[in-house]
Motif scaffolding. Structure first.
Motif, PDB file in Angstrom:
ATOM      1  N   SER A 169       0.857  -1.191   0.000  1.00 51.01           N
ATOM      2  CA  SER A 169       0.000   0.000   0.000  1.00 51.01           C
ATOM      3  C   SER A 169       0.892   1.240   0.000  1.00 51.01           C
ATOM      4  O   SER A 169       1.587   1.508   0.985  1.00 51.01           O
ATOM      5  N   PRO A 213       1.290   5.354  -0.479  1.00 54.47           N
ATOM      6  CA  PRO A 213       0.597   6.649  -0.553  1.00 54.47           C
ATOM      7  C   PRO A 213       0.810   7.307  -1.915  1.00 54.47           C
ATOM      8  O   PRO A 213       1.884   7.194  -2.511  1.00 54.47           O
ATOM      9  N   GLU A 214      -0.217   7.996  -2.388  1.00 52.77           N
ATOM     10  CA  GLU A 214      -0.159   8.565  -3.735  1.00 52.77           C
ATOM     11  C   GLU A 214       0.931   9.624  -3.887  1.00 52.77           C
ATOM     12  O   GLU A 214       1.333   9.931  -5.001  1.00 52.77           O
ATOM     13  N   PRO A 268       6.059   1.990   0.450  1.00 52.88           N
ATOM     14  CA  PRO A 268       4.786   1.613   1.080  1.00 52.88           C
ATOM     15  C   PRO A 268       4.643   2.086   2.515  1.00 52.88           C
ATOM     16  O   PRO A 268       5.610   2.142   3.277  1.00 52.88           O
ATOM     17  N   ASP A 302       0.957  -6.373   3.223  1.00 51.94           N
ATOM     18  CA  ASP A 302       0.392  -7.645   3.665  1.00 51.94           C
ATOM     19  C   ASP A 302       1.124  -8.748   2.910  1.00 51.94           C
ATOM     20  O   ASP A 302       1.090  -8.787   1.681  1.00 51.94           O
ATOM     21  N   ASP A 331       2.099  -2.157   9.136  1.00 49.79           N
ATOM     22  CA  ASP A 331       1.345  -0.921   8.946  1.00 49.79           C
ATOM     23  C   ASP A 331       1.988   0.192   9.762  1.00 49.79           C
ATOM     24  O   ASP A 331       2.315  -0.002  10.942  1.00 49.79           O
ATOM     25  N   ARG A 390       0.387   3.121  10.120  1.00 54.28           N
ATOM     26  CA  ARG A 390      -0.699   4.041  10.461  1.00 54.28           C
ATOM     27  C   ARG A 390      -1.300   3.743  11.831  1.00 54.28           C
ATOM     28  O   ARG A 390      -2.351   4.291  12.186  1.00 54.28           O
ATOM     29  N   ARG A 401       0.941  -3.662  -6.141  1.00 54.32           N
ATOM     30  CA  ARG A 401       0.900  -2.325  -5.574  1.00 54.32           C
ATOM     31  C   ARG A 401      -0.502  -1.733  -5.641  1.00 54.32           C
ATOM     32  O   ARG A 401      -1.175  -1.849  -6.654  1.00 54.32           O
ATOM     33  N   GLU A 402      -0.898  -1.100  -4.535  1.00 52.41           N
ATOM     34  CA  GLU A 402      -2.165  -0.385  -4.526  1.00 52.41           C
ATOM     35  C   GLU A 402      -1.903   1.024  -3.996  1.00 52.41           C
ATOM     36  O   GLU A 402      -1.135   1.231  -3.071  1.00 52.41           O
ATOM     37  N   SER A 403      -2.545   2.008  -4.624  1.00 51.43           N
ATOM     38  CA  SER A 403      -2.395   3.403  -4.206  1.00 51.43           C
ATOM     39  C   SER A 403      -3.375   3.709  -3.078  1.00 51.43           C
ATOM     40  O   SER A 403      -4.545   3.336  -3.141  1.00 51.43           O
ATOM     41  N   VAL A 404      -2.875   4.385  -2.040  1.00 50.36           N
ATOM     42  CA  VAL A 404      -3.720   4.768  -0.909  1.00 50.36           C
ATOM     43  C   VAL A 404      -3.583   6.271  -0.683  1.00 50.36           C
ATOM     44  O   VAL A 404      -2.824   6.952  -1.374  1.00 50.36           O
ATOM     45  N   ALA A 405      -4.317   6.786   0.296  1.00 47.81           N
ATOM     46  CA  ALA A 405      -4.348   8.222   0.530  1.00 47.81           C
ATOM     47  C   ALA A 405      -2.960   8.793   0.782  1.00 47.81           C
ATOM     48  O   ALA A 405      -2.074   8.121   1.343  1.00 47.81           O
TER      49      ALA A 405
END
Length: 308
Positions: A194, A196-197, A202, A206, A222, A224, A300-304
């Motif tokens: 994950s 951040p944009e 990351p 996971d 994580d 956060r 990969r995934e983009s998150v806030a």
């Protein structure tokens, strides 16, 4: 026997919190100098702006502890090894696997000690956990490594850049314990990163791993987390459940729980002194290899966006 004259290169939070006190508490070492272009270092200790300056005109040293960001560590380590200076690499030992292997080979050729220092392996519960698991069949492993990046890495922009590892900077501590205590080799099956944009590394990950015996391993990283922090490894075996918590400092077995004093960095420096006196190196790349595999195979995934 004369103490080993050591310089600390990179005077940031980890150097001040851990390295300098550990060196002061070990009679095998004497702090000869500190090096940083920004921090002036502790009072009363010779200080230089760069390693070049130390080597060319500073006080003589036998060893350096590199506490800089990993992206610049290869050049510094190479410079020291060329001069026959022993090198302690703070984790992660480098920004890539290839440069760490190159340093290991160079140290072997010149006969100088190189130590890739995985401090979490020296947490109080890790050695007894490894011994207990050596006689057990591993069935399942769960790792939860969650912390607040604003508390532990405030304003450290380098950690979000390529080579800085992002959440794997603390996560590699868990992997260093995992690869040390597991009786069989561990490898990655899949991962989700994950990112951040507005960052390159990351903020969470996971991971699905397993060992060569087929035991499933799940890892939850994580940055956060707020409130209580989580640094736990739970291993289910044929003889019951083992738990390492507080980053490896607390060991819980079916027979009870052990709480011991935190001696990670004193343990690292005792190890470094023994390696130097014995003319040996210790460069284990397994934890970094698993991180590299996660970046190689992870989705990969983009998150806030993240802002300090």
């Amino acid at each position: 026997m004369d103490p080993i004259r050591i310089a600390v290169v990179g005077v940031g939070k980890i150097a001040r919190d851990q390295h300098l006190p550990a060196i002061a508490g070990n009679p095998a070492f004497s702090l000869a100098a500190t090096v940083s272009p920004h921090d002036p270092g502790p009072k009363g200790v010779p200080h230089l702006a760069s390693l070049d300056e130390l080597i060319e005109s500073g006080p003589a040293v036998d060893a350096v502890a590199l506490c800089t960001p990993p992206q610049v560590r290869y050049e510094l380590a190479t410079m020291a090894l060329k001069r026959g200076i022993h090198v302690f690499l703070e984790k992660p030992p480098g920004a890539t696997l290839s440069e760490v292997v190159a340093l290991r080979d160079r140290a072997g050729k010149v006969g100088v000690t190189l130590f890739a220092a995985w401090h979490s392996r020296f947490a109080a519960g890790v050695a007894p956990a490894r011994a207990w698991l050596s006689e057990r069949r591993i069935e399942k492993v769960s790792i939860v490594w969650r912390e607040d990046v604003r508390v532990w890495h405030p304003g450290q922009a380098w950690i979000w850049e390529p080579g800085g590892l992002g959440v794997f900077d603390p996560g590699i501590n868990a992997l260093s314990i995992l690869t040390h205590i597991m009786p069989r080799a561990v490898f990655l099956k899949s991962a989700v990163l994950s990112i951040p944009e507005n960052r390159a590394a990351p903020i969470a990950a996971d991971l699905s791993l397993c060992d060569t015996g087929g035991a499933n391993i799940h890892m939850d990283l994580d940055w956060r987390q707020t409130g209580p922090q989580s640094w736990d490894i739970i291993v289910e075996t044929d003889a019951g459940t083992l738990k390492l918590s507080s980053g490896g400092a607390v060991l819980s077995l079916p027979s009870g729980t052990e709480h011991n004093e935190d001696l990670e960095y004193p343990g690292l420096y005792a190890r470094f002194a023994n390696l130097i006196r014995g003319g040996r190196s210790d460069v284990d790349i397994d934890p970094l290899r698993l991180v590299a595999d996660a970046f190689l195979r992870g989705r990969r995934e983009s998150v806030a966006a993240f802002h300090d």
